[in-house]
Scaffold this active site. Structure first.
Site, PDB file in Angstrom:
ATOM      1  N   ARG A  86       0.827  -1.217   0.000  1.00  0.00           N
ATOM      2  CA  ARG A  86       0.000   0.000   0.000  1.00  0.00           C
ATOM      3  C   ARG A  86       0.857   1.260   0.000  1.00  0.00           C
ATOM      4  NH1 ARG A  86      -2.672   0.742   6.044  1.00  0.00           N
ATOM      5  NH2 ARG A  86      -0.752   0.539   7.253  1.00  0.00           N
ATOM      6  N   HIS A 159      -8.217  -4.548   1.914  1.00  0.00           N
ATOM      7  CA  HIS A 159      -8.697  -3.784   3.084  1.00  0.00           C
ATOM      8  C   HIS A 159      -9.864  -2.876   2.659  1.00  0.00           C
ATOM      9  CE1 HIS A 159      -8.695  -1.563   6.768  1.00  0.00           C
ATOM     10  NE2 HIS A 159      -7.578  -2.098   7.198  1.00  0.00           N
ATOM     11  N   GLU A 264     -12.957  -7.102   5.165  1.00  0.00           N
ATOM     12  CA  GLU A 264     -11.660  -7.273   4.508  1.00  0.00           C
ATOM     13  C   GLU A 264     -11.374  -8.748   4.268  1.00  0.00           C
ATOM     14  OE1 GLU A 264      -8.941  -5.396   7.333  1.00  0.00           O
ATOM     15  OE2 GLU A 264     -10.556  -4.096   7.967  1.00  0.00           O
TER      16      GLU A 264
HETATM   17  O1  G6P Z   1      -4.351   2.168  10.480  1.00  0.00           O
HETATM   18  P1  G6P Z   1      -4.085   1.030   9.548  1.00  0.00           P
HETATM   19  O2  G6P Z   1      -2.654   0.553   9.597  1.00  0.00           O
HETATM   20  O3  G6P Z   1      -4.518   1.347   8.141  1.00  0.00           O
HETATM   21  O4  G6P Z   1      -4.966  -0.182  10.042  1.00  0.00           O
HETATM   22  C1  G6P Z   1      -6.346  -0.075  10.116  1.00  0.00           C
HETATM   23  C2  G6P Z   1      -6.967  -1.347  10.674  1.00  0.00           C
HETATM   24  O5  G6P Z   1      -6.707  -2.406   9.788  1.00  0.00           O
HETATM   25  C3  G6P Z   1      -7.365  -3.650  10.103  1.00  0.00           C
HETATM   26  O6  G6P Z   1      -8.738  -3.530   9.953  1.00  0.00           O
HETATM   27  C4  G6P Z   1      -7.028  -4.122  11.491  1.00  0.00           C
HETATM   28  O7  G6P Z   1      -7.833  -5.218  11.869  1.00  0.00           O
HETATM   29  C5  G6P Z   1      -7.165  -3.013  12.500  1.00  0.00           C
HETATM   30  O8  G6P Z   1      -6.625  -3.451  13.737  1.00  0.00           O
HETATM   31  C6  G6P Z   1      -6.451  -1.745  12.034  1.00  0.00           C
HETATM   32  O9  G6P Z   1      -6.639  -0.722  12.987  1.00  0.00           O
END
Ligand code: G6P
Length: 296
Positions: A86, A159, A264
């Site tokens: 990403r 995601h 996701e």
């Molecule tokens: O803030 P990021 O690194 O994009 O992650 C965003 C989110 O991703 C996923 O959904 C995980 O399960 C979460 O625990 C996390 O907070």
């Protein structure tokens, strides 16, 4: 012209349905908007950066080769949360099909974020294929281990940030009876709830969900998103709610958690193990299907 390419992004407009449009940033090969029949289907933070300085907060960021943090694997342990796909600029390979309009992007160590790829010394090629249909969007990933000697271990996850009107009267269905790991409580249990509802932060990994479970996001009895998975056994369901979203600088508006839910599909419970020369494929399809309840 159904495909427009600029320095930073690719926009696909369906040739027969001009109200279906998908926008993909080369940075992260991140889909940051998908309009189907005139309405936006994905959530995107109004504070997100689309200039390649930070992963996109919203749309469909690609998570590879690690989901979250992995402290155990000798190669993955040094990578930041959610890996480097990403935060790398992918190569646009062009259009591979006229109708449905289909495009491909590629990532290999040569293009990957130089600071991060040096932490993961593997030889690989990723190919992302995006197809825009009249009323659906398919994203397919192919991961090839191009090493002649070394096994490669990784996670993959789409995601996907889905837009909803009001999360408090929305639920996610067809995960009843599945084993879940609650990332907040750090416990694993069989989820006997008929549906997943949202009245506080939710961060759960549903494990080994059979492919014939069609995950749906339902509001007031109407399915607003339907998600089909291929070769992606796990599904993360996430809503950051008030406190977590207020701590994310790129999450705006601050009450934006009311308009989104992340569903996701991924391979995150275990690592995919790919022998030298082997290829692994997986995909997600987003559409607006008929209401279907699958109970325990
Ligand atoms: O803030 P990021 O690194 O994009 O992650 C965003 C989110 O991703 C996923 O959904 C995980 O399960 C979460 O625990 C996390 O907070």
């Amino acid at each position: 012209m159904s495909i427009q390419e600029t320095d930073t992004q690719v926009i696909i407009t369906h040739p027969n349905h001009s109200d279906s449009v998908v926008k993909i940033l080369k940075y992260g090969a991140t889909i940051y908007s998908w309009v189907s029949k005139g309405s936006e289907q994905l959530w995107l933070s109004s504070a997100t950066k689309l200039d390649g300085s930070k992963p996109v907060r919203g749309g469909i960021p690609l998570v590879f080769p690690v989901f979250g943090k992995n402290t155990a694997d000798e190669y993955l342990k040094d990578l930041p949360q959610h890996g480097f796909a990403r935060n790398s600029t992918w190569e646009f390979l062009g259009q591979t099909r006229q109708n449905p309009p289909t495009v491909q992007f590629a990532l290999s160590p040569e293009q990957a974020n130089p600071d991060l790829i040096k932490l993961w010394p593997m030889d690989f090629t990723l190919i992302l294929t995006v197809s825009l249909h009249k009323e659906s969007l398919t994203t397919k990933i192919e991961v090839k281990n191009t090493s002649e000697t070394k096994e490669m271990k990784f996670n993959w996850l789409f995601h996907t940030y889905l837009r909803v009107e009001d999360i408090e009267d929305t639920f996610v269905s067809n995960l009843a009876g599945m084993t879940t790991y609650d990332q907040l409580l750090q416990i694993t249990y069989d989820d006997k709830h008929p549906v997943v509802t949202f009245h506080e932060e939710v961060d759960k990994i549903y494990k080994e969900v059979p492919e014939d479970r069609i995950i749906q996001v339902v509001r007031k009895g109407v399915p607003i998103h339907t998600l089909k998975r291929s070769n992606l056994p796990d599904a993360v369901v996430w809503n950051p709610w008030i406190e977590k979203s207020s701590g994310m600088g790129d999450f705006e508006p601050k009450d934006g958690y009311l308009q989104m839910v992340c569903v996701e599909p991924g391979h995150v419970h275990d690592l995919v193990k790919l022998a030298p020369g082997e290829t692994w494929n997986a995909s997600q399809k987003l559409f607006n299907g008929e209401l279907k309840y699958q109970a325990i």
